[in-house]
Design a protein around this motif. Structure first.
Motif, PDB file in Angstrom:
ATOM      1  N   UNK A   1       4.944   3.118   7.918  1.00  0.00           N
ATOM      2  CA  UNK A   1       4.240   1.897   8.282  1.00  0.00           C
ATOM      3  C   UNK A   1       3.618   1.216   7.068  1.00  0.00           C
ATOM      4  N   UNK A   2       3.653  -0.102   7.036  1.00  0.00           N
ATOM      5  CA  UNK A   2       2.978  -0.831   5.964  1.00  0.00           C
ATOM      6  C   UNK A   2       1.481  -0.901   6.222  1.00  0.00           C
ATOM      7  N   UNK A   3       0.736  -1.216   5.183  1.00  0.00           N
ATOM      8  CA  UNK A   3      -0.700  -1.457   5.289  1.00  0.00           C
ATOM      9  C   UNK A   3      -0.968  -2.882   4.836  1.00  0.00           C
ATOM     10  N   UNK A   4      -2.020  -3.480   5.368  1.00  0.00           N
ATOM     11  CA  UNK A   4      -2.462  -4.793   4.921  1.00  0.00           C
ATOM     12  C   UNK A   4      -3.727  -4.561   4.109  1.00  0.00           C
ATOM     13  N   UNK A   5      -3.697  -5.029   2.870  1.00  0.00           N
ATOM     14  CA  UNK A   5      -4.867  -4.919   2.005  1.00  0.00           C
ATOM     15  C   UNK A   5      -5.610  -6.244   2.056  1.00  0.00           C
ATOM     16  N   UNK A   6      -6.906  -6.192   2.257  1.00  0.00           N
ATOM     17  CA  UNK A   6      -7.722  -7.397   2.317  1.00  0.00           C
ATOM     18  C   UNK A   6      -9.014  -7.129   1.575  1.00  0.00           C
ATOM     19  N   UNK A   7      -9.517  -8.143   0.911  1.00  0.00           N
ATOM     20  CA  UNK A   7     -10.781  -7.990   0.202  1.00  0.00           C
ATOM     21  C   UNK A   7     -11.009  -9.118  -0.772  1.00  0.00           C
ATOM     22  N   UNK A   8     -11.970  -8.910  -1.666  1.00  0.00           N
ATOM     23  CA  UNK A   8     -12.328  -9.965  -2.607  1.00  0.00           C
ATOM     24  C   UNK A   8     -12.196  -9.478  -4.038  1.00  0.00           C
ATOM     25  N   UNK A   9     -12.121 -10.458  -4.917  1.00  0.00           N
ATOM     26  CA  UNK A   9     -12.020 -10.192  -6.342  1.00  0.00           C
ATOM     27  C   UNK A   9     -13.202 -10.893  -6.994  1.00  0.00           C
ATOM     28  N   UNK A  10     -14.332 -10.230  -7.013  1.00  0.00           N
ATOM     29  CA  UNK A  10     -15.538 -10.796  -7.586  1.00  0.00           C
ATOM     30  C   UNK A  10     -16.312  -9.661  -8.241  1.00  0.00           C
ATOM     31  N   UNK A  11     -16.499  -9.763  -9.543  1.00  0.00           N
ATOM     32  CA  UNK A  11     -17.181  -8.710 -10.307  1.00  0.00           C
ATOM     33  C   UNK A  11     -16.493  -7.374 -10.043  1.00  0.00           C
TER      34      UNK A  11
ATOM     35  N   UNK B   1      11.698  -7.244   4.770  1.00  0.00           N
ATOM     36  CA  UNK B   1      11.921  -8.677   4.576  1.00  0.00           C
ATOM     37  C   UNK B   1      10.767  -9.350   3.830  1.00  0.00           C
ATOM     38  N   UNK B   2       9.576  -8.816   3.901  1.00  0.00           N
ATOM     39  CA  UNK B   2       8.409  -9.434   3.274  1.00  0.00           C
ATOM     40  C   UNK B   2       8.199  -8.995   1.831  1.00  0.00           C
ATOM     41  N   UNK B   3       8.999  -8.062   1.326  1.00  0.00           N
ATOM     42  CA  UNK B   3       8.796  -7.503  -0.019  1.00  0.00           C
ATOM     43  C   UNK B   3       9.173  -8.521  -1.091  1.00  0.00           C
ATOM     44  N   UNK B   4       8.238  -8.781  -2.000  1.00  0.00           N
ATOM     45  CA  UNK B   4       8.465  -9.684  -3.125  1.00  0.00           C
ATOM     46  C   UNK B   4       8.461  -8.930  -4.455  1.00  0.00           C
TER      47      UNK B   4
ATOM     48  N   UNK C   1       6.657   1.210  -4.490  1.00  0.00           N
ATOM     49  CA  UNK C   1       5.933   0.515  -3.437  1.00  0.00           C
ATOM     50  C   UNK C   1       6.580  -0.855  -3.183  1.00  0.00           C
ATOM     51  N   UNK C   2       6.622  -1.230  -1.919  1.00  0.00           N
ATOM     52  CA  UNK C   2       7.045  -2.568  -1.514  1.00  0.00           C
ATOM     53  C   UNK C   2       5.764  -3.380  -1.348  1.00  0.00           C
ATOM     54  N   UNK C   3       5.789  -4.621  -1.820  1.00  0.00           N
ATOM     55  CA  UNK C   3       4.567  -5.412  -1.762  1.00  0.00           C
ATOM     56  C   UNK C   3       4.896  -6.887  -1.607  1.00  0.00           C
ATOM     57  N   UNK C   4       4.131  -7.577  -0.753  1.00  0.00           N
ATOM     58  CA  UNK C   4       4.288  -9.018  -0.584  1.00  0.00           C
ATOM     59  C   UNK C   4       3.426  -9.737  -1.619  1.00  0.00           C
ATOM     60  N   UNK C   5       3.711 -11.016  -1.819  1.00  0.00           N
ATOM     61  CA  UNK C   5       2.823 -11.821  -2.656  1.00  0.00           C
ATOM     62  C   UNK C   5       1.511 -11.999  -1.906  1.00  0.00           C
ATOM     63  N   UNK C   6       0.383 -11.943  -2.606  1.00  0.00           N
ATOM     64  CA  UNK C   6      -0.898 -12.079  -1.903  1.00  0.00           C
ATOM     65  C   UNK C   6      -1.168 -13.512  -1.481  1.00  0.00           C
TER      66      UNK C   6
ATOM     67  N   UNK D   1      -2.565  -8.953   1.340  1.00  0.00           N
ATOM     68  CA  UNK D   1      -1.141  -8.739   1.115  1.00  0.00           C
ATOM     69  C   UNK D   1      -0.690  -7.497   1.859  1.00  0.00           C
ATOM     70  N   UNK D   2       0.615  -7.377   2.018  1.00  0.00           N
ATOM     71  CA  UNK D   2       1.218  -6.235   2.700  1.00  0.00           C
ATOM     72  C   UNK D   2       1.761  -5.295   1.634  1.00  0.00           C
ATOM     73  N   UNK D   3       1.582  -3.998   1.851  1.00  0.00           N
ATOM     74  CA  UNK D   3       2.056  -3.004   0.899  1.00  0.00           C
ATOM     75  C   UNK D   3       2.540  -1.773   1.661  1.00  0.00           C
ATOM     76  N   UNK D   4       3.606  -1.182   1.157  1.00  0.00           N
ATOM     77  CA  UNK D   4       4.143   0.017   1.804  1.00  0.00           C
ATOM     78  C   UNK D   4       4.779   0.907   0.743  1.00  0.00           C
ATOM     79  N   UNK D   5       4.339   2.140   0.695  1.00  0.00           N
ATOM     80  CA  UNK D   5       4.959   3.106  -0.205  1.00  0.00           C
ATOM     81  C   UNK D   5       6.385   3.369   0.260  1.00  0.00           C
ATOM     82  N   UNK D   6       7.300   3.538  -0.693  1.00  0.00           N
ATOM     83  CA  UNK D   6       8.675   3.852  -0.320  1.00  0.00           C
ATOM     84  C   UNK D   6       8.666   5.145   0.494  1.00  0.00           C
ATOM     85  N   UNK D   7       9.408   5.181   1.535  1.00  0.00           N
ATOM     86  CA  UNK D   7       9.542   6.295   2.476  1.00  0.00           C
ATOM     87  C   UNK D   7       8.376   6.427   3.453  1.00  0.00           C
ATOM     88  N   UNK D   8       7.319   5.627   3.300  1.00  0.00           N
ATOM     89  CA  UNK D   8       6.262   5.634   4.311  1.00  0.00           C
ATOM     90  C   UNK D   8       6.737   4.817   5.500  1.00  0.00           C
TER      91      UNK D   8
END
Length: 172
Positions: free
Chosen positions: A124-134, A72-75, A85-90, A115-122
């Motif tokens: 459980x989803x994973x939550x990716x968190x972090x920063x975008x700096x340099x 349901x969260x896949x965008x 891969x299934x992925x939500x908007x960040x 954001x939430x991400x899950x490989x097809x056929x995996x």
């Protein structure tokens, strides 16, 4: 039959109307109060219908490799040659470093993403968190790890604000 009752009958399934009438009657409601509760149900249904018209459900094409419906969260827009891969908007939180980068006088803005991400056929989803700096740095976390990390962030924010959640009455 009043216009409100007629509208409610058209917009709300009859079981919901009957349930609302029964609950209101059992609570000792007057006829006017019962009509008012039906009007409220009708307004809610009308608002939901208007929202559904403004934002219709998106039919997603399913490429050959996708064996199950999207979560349901896949965008993500899936295609035959897309990443499997299934992925939500960040979600993005803008932060400013308290101290400037070395050699500069101005604070640096940092974007924290999650954001939430899950490989097809995996499983459980994973939550990716972090920063975008340099460059980008994102850490994949299991749902349990993300919940533990979120709890620790909230705990550290409480400590920074002088809130002791273990002490009765200090839950502002």
């Amino acid at each position: 039959m009043s216009a409100a009752v007629r509208a409610a009958h058209d917009l709300v399934p009859s079981e919901e109307i009957l349930d609302a009438i029964t609950v209101a009657h059992d609570a000792g409601a007057t006829y006017e109060e019962i009509l008012e509760s039906i009007e409220i149900l009708a307004e809610d249904q009308e608002a939901k219908a208007a929202t559904a018209e403004q934002h219709p459900a998106r039919e997603k094409a399913r490429p050959f490799w996708q064996t199950m419906d999207c979560p349901s969260w896949c965008d993500a827009e899936h295609a035959v040659n897309s990443r499997r891969v299934h992925q939500s908007n960040p979600t993005v939180v803008w932060c400013t470093r308290a101290t400037p980068e070395a050699g500069t006088d101005t604070p640096t803005a940092i974007q924290f993403h999650a954001w939430v991400s899950q490989q097809d056929l995996h499983r459980d989803p994973l939550i990716y968190a972090g920063h975008n700096n340099a460059g980008e740095y994102y850490q994949p976390l299991t749902v349990a790890e993300a919940r533990m990390y979120a709890a620790q962030l909230l705990r550290q924010a409480d400590i920074a604000e002088g809130i002791d959640r273990d002490r009765p009455g200090d839950h502002t």
